[in-house]
Design an enzyme around this catalytic site. Structure first.
Site, PDB file in Angstrom:
ATOM      1  CE1 TYR A   1      -3.190  -2.835   0.010  1.00 47.30           C
ATOM      2  CE2 TYR A   1      -3.786  -2.319   2.259  1.00 47.30           C
ATOM      3  CZ  TYR A   1      -3.957  -3.077   1.109  1.00 47.30           C
ATOM      4  OH  TYR A   1      -4.909  -4.054   1.087  1.00 47.30           O
TER       5      TYR A   1
ATOM      6  CE  LYS B   1       1.326 -17.319  -3.348  1.00 47.58           C
ATOM      7  NZ  LYS B   1       0.539 -18.542  -3.270  1.00 47.58           N
TER       8      LYS B   1
ATOM      9  CG  ASP C   1      -1.930 -19.971  -1.375  1.00 48.74           C
ATOM     10  OD1 ASP C   1      -1.121 -19.798  -0.440  1.00 48.74           O
ATOM     11  OD2 ASP C   1      -1.646 -20.651  -2.376  1.00 48.74           O
TER      12      ASP C   1
ATOM     13  CG  ASP D   1      -7.107  -4.517   3.920  1.00 48.79           C
ATOM     14  OD1 ASP D   1      -8.093  -4.500   4.672  1.00 48.79           O
ATOM     15  OD2 ASP D   1      -6.996  -3.778   2.932  1.00 48.79           O
TER      16      ASP D   1
ATOM     17  CG  ASP E   1     -12.401  -6.878   6.410  1.00 46.30           C
ATOM     18  OD1 ASP E   1     -12.014  -6.324   7.455  1.00 46.30           O
ATOM     19  OD2 ASP E   1     -13.009  -6.284   5.512  1.00 46.30           O
TER      20      ASP E   1
END
Ligand code: NAD
Length: 360
Positions: free
Chosen positions: A143, A194, A226, A250, A254
């Protein structure tokens, strides 16, 4: 001896002032029970600050926050300010607060309360007993990495670019928050990356593994993002504390939060290394129900519990609040958003009063 803490209150907009005033009363009661003297200072943020000063985060607010031991924030935003230029929107005040206090760690718990198990969209046997904390890096990663933007290539094509980058220092400081959070919980930390594809994730994994030697009491595991997403909905009980980068966090926080199914119940904490932390509910300012005294104040009250545990190191007082939430729900008291048949419905203020009865 009575302990003293300076707390900045940022009630903000919408239901913010309603849930904040209930929470302040709860903290006053907690203060009496645990010999803690809270010195509250209220300041402006969001739409309320725009109306009063034309700025979503007046410099005075940031300075009051910096000089306090912890910051309690309710919520910001509303229809009235939605069409202002981005720099003058309430949400910009929130981003400025996070940047101004250098809050690089975001802690979001997802705890299933047995009384609200039916609110989850997953089967009760899958979510029963879930108690997860997601520690997300908040100020680095994709980001913020440079270069970023939409560029024109030599052949005239548009090309969008973001850069996922972490320095070892950025990884080390969030790793420490992850390990220390796990120490305060069940002692299990799962780092999500990852590393099978991304070089930045390989560095992430190497640093986390290195820092682990400072925390021999914490059991460390690693998962690719994943697989972590899959495990979170397949068998969420395997997780205690998760530490991960900005974008993965992020998304996963959620997903983890929604295991619980009830937005009015979810607190969060944002921490820096030398500045006071900011403690706030996950939900927004709920302008659709503002002023009608029906908001659920429990996420805000649980944010105050996170403030006590992670901001002020008062775990006994935090636990008292968390247990009381459970007791109030066990006795059948509910606000409208979590109401189900046979339960007793209360408004925001009445829920606060009931809560304080249970505390005493
Ligand atoms: P929201 O979380 O405010 O509301 C979503 C839905 O959940 C609404 O129906 C609302 O009534 C309900 N709800 C939320 N909190 C509740 C509570 N405590 N008790 C009962 N019901 C509750 O999200 P939104 O509608 O997308 O956004 C509304 C405003 O809030 C926007 O201006 C947005 O920018 C802002 N917002 C602020 C924050 C923050 O302050 N950190 C976070 C998210 C959204």
């Amino acid at each position: 001896m009575t302990k003293q803490y300076n707390i900045t209150l940022l009630p903000g907009d919408g239901i913010g002032p309603e849930i904040m005033s209930v929470t302040v009363e709860v903290l006053k009661t907690i203060g009496k029970l645990f010999e803690i003297d809270f010195n509250f200072t209220e300041a402006l943020i969001g739409g309320a600050a725009i109306d009063a000063t034309s700025q979503p985060l007046p410099p005075e607010t940031l300075s009051i926050c910096r000089n306090s031991d912890a910051v309690l924030l309710a919520a910001i935003g509303g229809y009235k300010w939605d069409n202002l230029p981005r720099a003058q929107r309430p949400e910009t005040g929130l981003l400025q607060l996070r940047a101004g206090l250098e809050l690089f760690a975001n802690l979001r718990p997802a705890t299933i309360l047995p009384q609200l198990i039916d609110a989850s969209t997953l089967k009760p046997e899958v979510v029963e007993g879930v108690d997860i904390m997601v520690v997300r890096e908040l100020t680095g990663g994709i980001y913020f990495g440079q270069p970023k933007g939409i560029f024109t290539t030599e052949t005239g094509q548009s090309r969008g670019v973001n850069t996922m980058a972490y320095t070892d220092g950025e990884i080390d400081r969030i790793a420490k928050v992850g390990f220390e959070t796990a120490q305060k919980r069940q002692g299990k930390l799962c780092s999500v990356d990852k590393a099978n594809v991304l070089d930045v994730s390989q560095l992430w994994r190497d640093r986390i593994t290195k820092i682990a030697s400072d925390y021999p009491d914490v059991e460390l595991s690693h998962l690719y993002v994943d697989n972590a997403a899959m495990q979170l909905v397949r068998a969420p009980k395997q997780f205690d504390t998760i530490v991960t980068g900005n974008m993965f966090g992020d998304i996963l926080s959620d997903a983890a939060a929604m295991l619980t199914g009830s937005i009015g119940m979810l607190p969060s904490a944002s921490l820096g290394s030398s500045s006071p932390g900011v403690f706030e509910p996950v939900h927004g300012s709920a302008p659709d129900i503002a002023g009608s005294d029906i908001a659920n104040p429990l996420a805000m009250i649980l944010s105050a519990a996170m403030m006590l545990r992670y901001g002020l190191n008062e775990p006994a007082a935090a636990e008292k609040i968390e247990k009381t939430v459970s007791n109030v729900l066990s006795d059948g008291y509910r606000t409208g958003d979590i109401m189900s048949s046979g339960m007793k419905q209360l408004g925001c203020r009445a829920m606060g009063e009931k809560f304080r009865e249970f505390l005493n």
